[in-house]
Design a protein around this motif. Structure first.
Motif, PDB file in Angstrom:
ATOM      1  N   ARG A   1       0.915  -1.293  -0.046  1.00 26.30           N
ATOM      2  CA  ARG A   1       0.009   0.094   0.111  1.00 26.30           C
ATOM      3  C   ARG A   1       0.799   1.142  -0.100  1.00 26.30           C
ATOM      4  N   ALA A   2       1.982   1.065   0.748  1.00 21.79           N
ATOM      5  CA  ALA A   2       2.908   2.359   0.726  1.00 21.79           C
ATOM      6  C   ALA A   2       3.623   2.698  -0.568  1.00 21.79           C
ATOM      7  N   VAL A   3       3.820   1.730  -1.563  1.00 19.40           N
ATOM      8  CA  VAL A   3       4.324   1.778  -2.806  1.00 19.40           C
ATOM      9  C   VAL A   3       3.222   2.540  -3.608  1.00 19.40           C
ATOM     10  N   GLU A   4       2.030   1.802  -3.491  1.00 19.35           N
ATOM     11  CA  GLU A   4       0.867   2.022  -4.338  1.00 19.35           C
ATOM     12  C   GLU A   4       0.820   3.747  -4.016  1.00 19.35           C
ATOM     13  N   ALA A   5       0.670   4.169  -2.712  1.00 21.33           N
ATOM     14  CA  ALA A   5       0.576   5.427  -2.264  1.00 21.33           C
ATOM     15  C   ALA A   5       1.644   6.448  -2.981  1.00 21.33           C
ATOM     16  N   PHE A   6       2.817   5.801  -2.826  1.00 24.39           N
ATOM     17  CA  PHE A   6       4.142   6.602  -3.405  1.00 24.39           C
ATOM     18  C   PHE A   6       3.786   6.817  -5.079  1.00 24.39           C
ATOM     19  N   LEU A   7       3.289   5.911  -5.819  1.00 23.23           N
ATOM     20  CA  LEU A   7       3.195   5.946  -7.155  1.00 23.23           C
ATOM     21  C   LEU A   7       1.953   6.711  -7.393  1.00 23.23           C
ATOM     22  N   ALA A   8       0.732   6.827  -6.697  1.00 24.44           N
ATOM     23  CA  ALA A   8      -0.435   7.610  -6.864  1.00 24.44           C
ATOM     24  C   ALA A   8       0.009   8.863  -6.680  1.00 24.44           C
ATOM     25  N   GLU A   9       0.839   9.416  -5.631  1.00 26.63           N
ATOM     26  CA  GLU A   9       1.406  10.872  -5.465  1.00 26.63           C
ATOM     27  C   GLU A   9       2.254  11.424  -6.661  1.00 26.63           C
ATOM     28  N   LEU A  10       3.210  10.347  -7.397  1.00 29.36           N
ATOM     29  CA  LEU A  10       3.889  10.589  -8.542  1.00 29.36           C
ATOM     30  C   LEU A  10       2.786  10.928  -9.635  1.00 29.36           C
ATOM     31  N   ASP A  11       1.957  10.160  -9.569  1.00 27.09           N
ATOM     32  CA  ASP A  11       0.839  10.220 -11.004  1.00 27.09           C
ATOM     33  C   ASP A  11      -0.103  11.414 -11.113  1.00 27.09           C
ATOM     34  N   ALA A  12      -0.074  12.063  -9.562  1.00 31.05           N
ATOM     35  CA  ALA A  12      -0.772  13.129  -9.510  1.00 31.05           C
ATOM     36  C   ALA A  12       0.028  14.558  -9.841  1.00 31.05           C
ATOM     37  N   CYS A  13       1.215  14.225 -10.237  1.00 33.20           N
ATOM     38  CA  CYS A  13       2.158  15.373 -10.605  1.00 33.20           C
ATOM     39  C   CYS A  13       2.651  15.244 -12.285  1.00 33.20           C
ATOM     40  N   THR A  14       2.463  16.461 -13.089  1.00 36.96           N
ATOM     41  CA  THR A  14       3.048  16.239 -14.341  1.00 36.96           C
ATOM     42  C   THR A  14       4.524  17.128 -14.302  1.00 36.96           C
ATOM     43  N   LEU A  15       5.022  16.744 -15.383  1.00 38.11           N
ATOM     44  CA  LEU A  15       6.311  17.570 -15.734  1.00 38.11           C
ATOM     45  C   LEU A  15       6.115  19.169 -15.723  1.00 38.11           C
ATOM     46  N   GLU A  16       4.894  19.523 -16.359  1.00 36.30           N
ATOM     47  CA  GLU A  16       4.601  20.887 -16.183  1.00 36.30           C
ATOM     48  C   GLU A  16       4.305  21.453 -14.810  1.00 36.30           C
ATOM     49  N   ASP A  17       3.911  20.569 -13.668  1.00 38.51           N
ATOM     50  CA  ASP A  17       3.833  20.993 -12.450  1.00 38.51           C
ATOM     51  C   ASP A  17       5.294  21.130 -11.735  1.00 38.51           C
ATOM     52  N   LEU A  18       6.142  20.584 -12.292  1.00 31.41           N
ATOM     53  CA  LEU A  18       7.577  20.618 -11.614  1.00 31.41           C
ATOM     54  C   LEU A  18       8.285  21.939 -12.322  1.00 31.41           C
ATOM     55  N   VAL A  19       7.876  22.599 -13.245  1.00 30.61           N
ATOM     56  CA  VAL A  19       8.598  23.691 -13.956  1.00 30.61           C
ATOM     57  C   VAL A  19       7.810  24.801 -14.051  1.00 30.61           C
ATOM     58  N   ARG A  20       6.692  24.873 -14.062  1.00 25.59           N
ATOM     59  CA  ARG A  20       5.600  26.066 -14.317  1.00 25.59           C
ATOM     60  C   ARG A  20       5.955  27.131 -13.030  1.00 25.59           C
ATOM     61  N   ALA A  21       6.220  28.181 -13.381  1.00 31.51           N
ATOM     62  CA  ALA A  21       6.385  29.270 -12.550  1.00 31.51           C
ATOM     63  C   ALA A  21       7.506  28.844 -11.639  1.00 31.51           C
ATOM     64  N   ASN A  22       8.377  28.441 -12.022  1.00 37.44           N
ATOM     65  CA  ASN A  22       9.715  27.963 -11.237  1.00 37.44           C
ATOM     66  C   ASN A  22      10.887  28.637 -11.930  1.00 37.44           C
ATOM     67  N   GLU A  23      10.925  30.099 -11.422  1.00 40.05           N
ATOM     68  CA  GLU A  23      12.018  30.873 -12.086  1.00 40.05           C
ATOM     69  C   GLU A  23      13.377  30.404 -11.676  1.00 40.05           C
ATOM     70  N   PRO A  24      13.718  30.066 -10.440  1.00 49.69           N
ATOM     71  CA  PRO A  24      15.005  29.484 -10.081  1.00 49.69           C
ATOM     72  C   PRO A  24      15.344  28.300 -11.103  1.00 49.69           C
ATOM     73  N   LEU A  25      14.554  27.479 -11.177  1.00 47.88           N
ATOM     74  CA  LEU A  25      14.831  26.204 -12.138  1.00 47.88           C
ATOM     75  C   LEU A  25      15.194  26.732 -13.595  1.00 47.88           C
ATOM     76  N   ARG A  26      14.378  27.821 -13.972  1.00 45.30           N
ATOM     77  CA  ARG A  26      14.295  28.200 -15.326  1.00 45.30           C
ATOM     78  C   ARG A  26      15.646  28.841 -15.483  1.00 45.30           C
ATOM     79  N   LEU A  27      16.385  29.587 -14.451  1.00 47.74           N
ATOM     80  CA  LEU A  27      17.594  30.531 -14.532  1.00 47.74           C
ATOM     81  C   LEU A  27      18.769  29.371 -14.655  1.00 47.74           C
ATOM     82  N   MET A  28      18.362  28.338 -13.980  1.00 43.87           N
ATOM     83  CA  MET A  28      19.687  27.196 -13.994  1.00 43.87           C
ATOM     84  C   MET A  28      19.681  26.540 -15.245  1.00 43.87           C
ATOM     85  N   LEU A  29      18.625  26.446 -15.778  1.00 42.66           N
ATOM     86  CA  LEU A  29      18.570  25.406 -17.017  1.00 42.66           C
ATOM     87  C   LEU A  29      18.129  26.118 -18.448  1.00 42.66           C
ATOM     88  N   ALA A  30      18.019  27.209 -18.269  1.00 42.49           N
ATOM     89  CA  ALA A  30      17.457  28.033 -19.623  1.00 42.49           C
ATOM     90  C   ALA A  30      18.732  28.246 -20.458  1.00 42.49           C
TER      91      ALA A  30
END
Length: 142
Positions: free
Chosen positions: A113-142
């Motif tokens: 159940r813990a592994v399933e919860a871990f994967l469910a949390e990751l499923d709730a997040c898209t790549l866009e969620d990680l980078v949208r409005a993340n100016e510090p990341l954009r400055l490091m990688l742009a």
């Protein structure tokens, strides 16, 4: 639970591509940015291309880009495809002998159940969620 190095680099590469949607990123650029072997990153990019996460453009002015919009790439999907197993304990592994306490053990269910919860949390997040409005990341990688 710990993700393997390949998964870690896959997620970093995807974030790099997502931050730079309007240009191609070369293997060399990504390898230099993350201090990773170019050869290792080429193998990883090939695998990610086969999985449909990135598109590789060949040629002198080629490089890598996302194969689909960042909002359509779920972190859980990436992790599932890059990880070769989620056996957090021996009894999860196929073909392994039974543990002495297996008939009475409740731990396997809890860990499952813990592994399933871990994967469910990751499923709730898209790549866009990680980078949208993340100016510090954009400055490091742009």
């Amino acid at each position: 639970m710990r993700l393997n190095v390949q998964t870690d680099y896959a997620l970093r590469l995807l974030m790099h591509l997502a931050v730079n949607p309007d240009r191609l990123i070369t293997i060399r650029e990504a390898a230099d940015r993350f201090s990773v072997s170019k050869t290792h990153l080429m193998k990883l990019a090939n695998a990610m291309s086969h999985e449909g996460f990135i598109q590789a453009v060949r040629g002198r002015s080629g490089g890598l880009r996302l194969a689909r919009p960042a909002g359509e790439i779920r972190v859980g999907d990436v992790v599932r495809r890059m990880e070769n197993d989620f056996a957090v304990v021996e009894c999860f592994q196929a073909g392994r002998g039974e543990c002495l306490i297996t008939p009475a053990c409740r731990l396997k269910g809890v860990l499952n159940r813990a592994v399933e919860a871990f994967l469910a949390e990751l499923d709730a997040c898209t790549l866009e969620d990680l980078v949208r409005a993340n100016e510090p990341l954009r400055l490091m990688l742009a």
